[in-house]
Design a protein around this motif. Structure first.
Motif, PDB file in Angstrom:
ATOM      1  N   GLY A  23       0.764  -1.319   0.085  1.00  0.00           N
ATOM      2  CA  GLY A  23      -0.055  -0.006   0.041  1.00  0.00           C
ATOM      3  C   GLY A  23       0.804   1.414   0.013  1.00  0.00           C
ATOM      4  O   GLY A  23       1.822   1.582  -0.593  1.00  0.00           O
ATOM      5  N   VAL A  24       0.168   2.342   0.799  1.00  0.00           N
ATOM      6  CA  VAL A  24       0.912   3.515   0.681  1.00  0.00           C
ATOM      7  C   VAL A  24       2.381   3.517   1.587  1.00  0.00           C
ATOM      8  O   VAL A  24       3.323   4.249   0.986  1.00  0.00           O
ATOM      9  CB  VAL A  24       0.101   4.495   1.513  1.00  0.00           C
ATOM     10  CG1 VAL A  24       0.765   5.704   2.096  1.00  0.00           C
ATOM     11  CG2 VAL A  24      -1.197   5.094   0.927  1.00  0.00           C
ATOM     12  N   GLN A  27       4.705   2.154  -1.117  1.00  0.00           N
ATOM     13  CA  GLN A  27       4.919   3.402  -2.356  1.00  0.00           C
ATOM     14  C   GLN A  27       5.645   4.205  -1.895  1.00  0.00           C
ATOM     15  O   GLN A  27       6.526   4.873  -2.504  1.00  0.00           O
ATOM     16  CB  GLN A  27       3.592   3.674  -2.902  1.00  0.00           C
ATOM     17  CG  GLN A  27       2.720   2.685  -3.837  1.00  0.00           C
ATOM     18  CD  GLN A  27       3.543   1.968  -4.654  1.00  0.00           C
ATOM     19  OE1 GLN A  27       4.329   2.506  -5.696  1.00  0.00           O
ATOM     20  NE2 GLN A  27       3.122   0.348  -4.890  1.00  0.00           N
ATOM     21  N   SER A 204      -7.189   5.915  -1.830  1.00  0.00           N
ATOM     22  CA  SER A 204      -6.026   5.270  -2.452  1.00  0.00           C
ATOM     23  C   SER A 204      -6.420   3.910  -2.609  1.00  0.00           C
ATOM     24  O   SER A 204      -6.809   3.262  -1.414  1.00  0.00           O
ATOM     25  CB  SER A 204      -4.723   5.485  -1.868  1.00  0.00           C
ATOM     26  OG  SER A 204      -4.432   7.119  -1.971  1.00  0.00           O
ATOM     27  N   THR A 206      -5.473   0.516  -1.843  1.00  0.00           N
ATOM     28  CA  THR A 206      -4.683  -0.285  -0.935  1.00  0.00           C
ATOM     29  C   THR A 206      -5.462  -1.580  -0.389  1.00  0.00           C
ATOM     30  O   THR A 206      -6.476  -1.725  -0.821  1.00  0.00           O
ATOM     31  CB  THR A 206      -4.071   0.556   0.343  1.00  0.00           C
ATOM     32  OG1 THR A 206      -5.260   0.877   1.106  1.00  0.00           O
ATOM     33  CG2 THR A 206      -3.571   1.856  -0.110  1.00  0.00           C
ATOM     34  N   GLN A 225     -12.083  -0.135  -4.087  1.00  0.00           N
ATOM     35  CA  GLN A 225     -11.195   1.014  -4.204  1.00  0.00           C
ATOM     36  C   GLN A 225     -10.570   1.067  -5.355  1.00  0.00           C
ATOM     37  O   GLN A 225     -10.453   2.306  -5.741  1.00  0.00           O
ATOM     38  CB  GLN A 225     -10.026   0.645  -3.120  1.00  0.00           C
ATOM     39  CG  GLN A 225     -10.620   0.795  -1.629  1.00  0.00           C
ATOM     40  CD  GLN A 225      -9.238   0.628  -0.828  1.00  0.00           C
ATOM     41  OE1 GLN A 225      -8.510   1.623  -0.556  1.00  0.00           O
ATOM     42  NE2 GLN A 225      -9.406  -0.317   0.123  1.00  0.00           N
ATOM     43  N   ARG A 226     -10.339  -0.059  -6.093  1.00  0.00           N
ATOM     44  CA  ARG A 226      -9.656   0.095  -7.612  1.00  0.00           C
ATOM     45  C   ARG A 226     -10.499   0.590  -8.425  1.00  0.00           C
ATOM     46  O   ARG A 226      -9.889   1.156  -9.667  1.00  0.00           O
ATOM     47  CB  ARG A 226      -9.191  -1.186  -7.982  1.00  0.00           C
ATOM     48  CG  ARG A 226      -7.689  -1.587  -7.275  1.00  0.00           C
ATOM     49  CD  ARG A 226      -7.382  -3.069  -6.924  1.00  0.00           C
ATOM     50  NE  ARG A 226      -6.300  -3.067  -5.906  1.00  0.00           N
ATOM     51  CZ  ARG A 226      -6.095  -2.781  -4.875  1.00  0.00           C
ATOM     52  NH1 ARG A 226      -6.994  -2.220  -4.156  1.00  0.00           N
ATOM     53  NH2 ARG A 226      -4.837  -2.853  -4.239  1.00  0.00           N
ATOM     54  N   SER A 229     -10.677   4.876  -6.736  1.00  0.00           N
ATOM     55  CA  SER A 229      -9.275   5.501  -5.762  1.00  0.00           C
ATOM     56  C   SER A 229      -8.299   5.681  -6.799  1.00  0.00           C
ATOM     57  O   SER A 229      -8.230   5.121  -7.988  1.00  0.00           O
ATOM     58  CB  SER A 229      -9.037   4.600  -4.789  1.00  0.00           C
ATOM     59  OG  SER A 229     -10.050   4.132  -3.963  1.00  0.00           O
ATOM     60  N   ALA A 232      -2.121   3.824  -5.310  1.00  0.00           N
ATOM     61  CA  ALA A 232      -1.485   4.013  -4.261  1.00  0.00           C
ATOM     62  C   ALA A 232      -0.131   4.998  -4.337  1.00  0.00           C
ATOM     63  O   ALA A 232      -0.095   5.642  -3.054  1.00  0.00           O
ATOM     64  CB  ALA A 232      -1.159   2.565  -3.618  1.00  0.00           C
ATOM     65  N   TRP A 233       0.465   5.031  -5.252  1.00  0.00           N
ATOM     66  CA  TRP A 233       1.682   5.848  -5.295  1.00  0.00           C
ATOM     67  C   TRP A 233       1.228   7.532  -5.454  1.00  0.00           C
ATOM     68  O   TRP A 233       1.936   8.247  -4.882  1.00  0.00           O
ATOM     69  CB  TRP A 233       2.366   5.598  -6.664  1.00  0.00           C
ATOM     70  CG  TRP A 233       1.872   6.067  -7.829  1.00  0.00           C
ATOM     71  CD1 TRP A 233       1.258   5.312  -8.870  1.00  0.00           C
ATOM     72  CD2 TRP A 233       1.838   7.211  -8.475  1.00  0.00           C
ATOM     73  NE1 TRP A 233       0.655   5.965  -9.670  1.00  0.00           N
ATOM     74  CE2 TRP A 233       1.342   7.204  -9.599  1.00  0.00           C
ATOM     75  CE3 TRP A 233       2.517   8.547  -7.908  1.00  0.00           C
ATOM     76  CZ2 TRP A 233       1.249   8.500 -10.461  1.00  0.00           C
ATOM     77  CZ3 TRP A 233       2.575   9.420  -8.973  1.00  0.00           C
ATOM     78  CH2 TRP A 233       1.828   9.560 -10.089  1.00  0.00           C
ATOM     79  N   ALA A 236       0.412   8.188  -1.642  1.00  0.00           N
ATOM     80  CA  ALA A 236       1.717   8.159  -1.066  1.00  0.00           C
ATOM     81  C   ALA A 236       2.444   9.387  -1.066  1.00  0.00           C
ATOM     82  O   ALA A 236       2.936   9.665  -0.370  1.00  0.00           O
ATOM     83  CB  ALA A 236       2.623   6.826  -1.460  1.00  0.00           C
TER      84      ALA A 236
END
Length: 298
Positions: A23-24, A27, A204, A206, A225-226, A229, A232-233, A236
């Motif tokens: 996740g964050v 990243q 994000s 994650t 989420q995908r 959102s 994740a980068w 981050a």
């Protein structure tokens, strides 16, 4: 707002990142590694941590190490901190990133509700244990959901109210921001140049919902989420901005877009409850009692 990806060079600077195996956290490690940082990835699962470390620039050059840490276990927090204090004479930045969301009710080995233990109390203890070696700043990870939080310091184990997983999460994220502000007040009073700052990643993609204990909720959370959102980068970047840019203590960073769901790093909003100094002082006292860790002499 113009996109921000201009992370300053970080060669020679050491970062400790909790929950850095996905996740964050992962990243953020990858971004910082690409800028030359030395990294300690603090992960509950060493095997997953080592697999993550191999994805981080600088791993082959020996600039990335993995150490075991379960922030929900105060014994693990103490062992991790003790080892780092022996291993390193200085840490530039501590990024308190590890977290859980949507977990079913449960108490940790220390008798603390899971969200509060993982998202706040373990990081409270870790920060104060490492603070004498921190040279630059502490980054606290919160959430836009802190605005829904209601902090009941007299019922942290949810004995007098119906337990709600998302309510527990929001409470813990409100606690994070109160901790950040109170930490900065104590650092200032001690004459320290160390800064306490915060960040949240907006929406994000994650795997934070992976601890829900409910396969359907976990599946919906992961795939939902995908769909809606940021990668994740992108989330981050808010953490990295808070960790590397010249911002004052008690600054809170989040995505600039509508509702702070998407966008580039910018000043984030806090609820009135997150600015309550009296509650922050009481939270600090409760956290000291529960963790057995106090603000160190600096």
């Amino acid at each position: 707002m113009r996109p921000w990806t201009a992370v300053p060079p970080q060669r020679g600077r050491r970062f400790v990142i909790t929950g850095a195996n996905s996740g964050v956290g992962l990243q953020a490690a990858r971004i910082l590694g690409s800028r030359g940082a030395e990294l300690v990835l603090a992960c509950r699962n060493l095997e997953k941590g080592e697999a993550a470390a191999r994805q981080v620039p600088g791993h082959d050059a020996g600039r990335v190490v993995v150490r075991r840490l379960d922030v929900a276990d105060l014994g693990s927090v103490r062992s991790f901190a003790d080892a780092l204090l022996v291993e390193y004479d200085g840490i530039d930045v501590l990024i308190n990133n590890a977290g859980v969301l949507g977990a079913p009710f449960g108490l940790t080995v220390d008798g603390v509700e899971t969200h509060f233990a993982t998202n706040h109390l373990g990081h409270f203890a870790l920060t104060n244990l490492l603070l004498p070696r921190i040279r630059d700043r502490v980054v606290v990870t919160s959430s836009r959901e802190h605005r829904r939080g209601r902090l009941d310091l007299d019922d942290l184990t949810w004995e007098s109210r119906p337990y709600g997983a998302f309510a527990a999460y929001a409470q813990s994220k409100l606690a994070d921001l109160l901790f950040m502000s109170e930490l900065q007040r104590r650092l200032t009073a001690a004459g320290s140049d160390v800064r306490a700052v915060g960040a949240h990643p907006g929406a994000s993609a994650t795997n934070i919902t992976g601890g829900s204990g409910h396969p359907i909720k976990t599946w919906i959370g992961y795939h939902g989420q995908r769909l809606v959102s940021m990668p994740a980068w992108r989330g981050a970047l808010c953490t990295v901005y808070a960790a590397t840019m010249d911002i004052p203590g008690d600054t809170y960073i989040g995505p600039h877009g509508r509702l702070e769901l998407h966008g580039w790093p910018s000043a984030a909003r806090r609820s009135p409850a997150a600015r309550d100094e009296a509650t922050a002082r009481r939270l600090w006292e409760v956290s000291e009692r529960l963790s057995g860790v106090t603000f160190p002499a600096l």
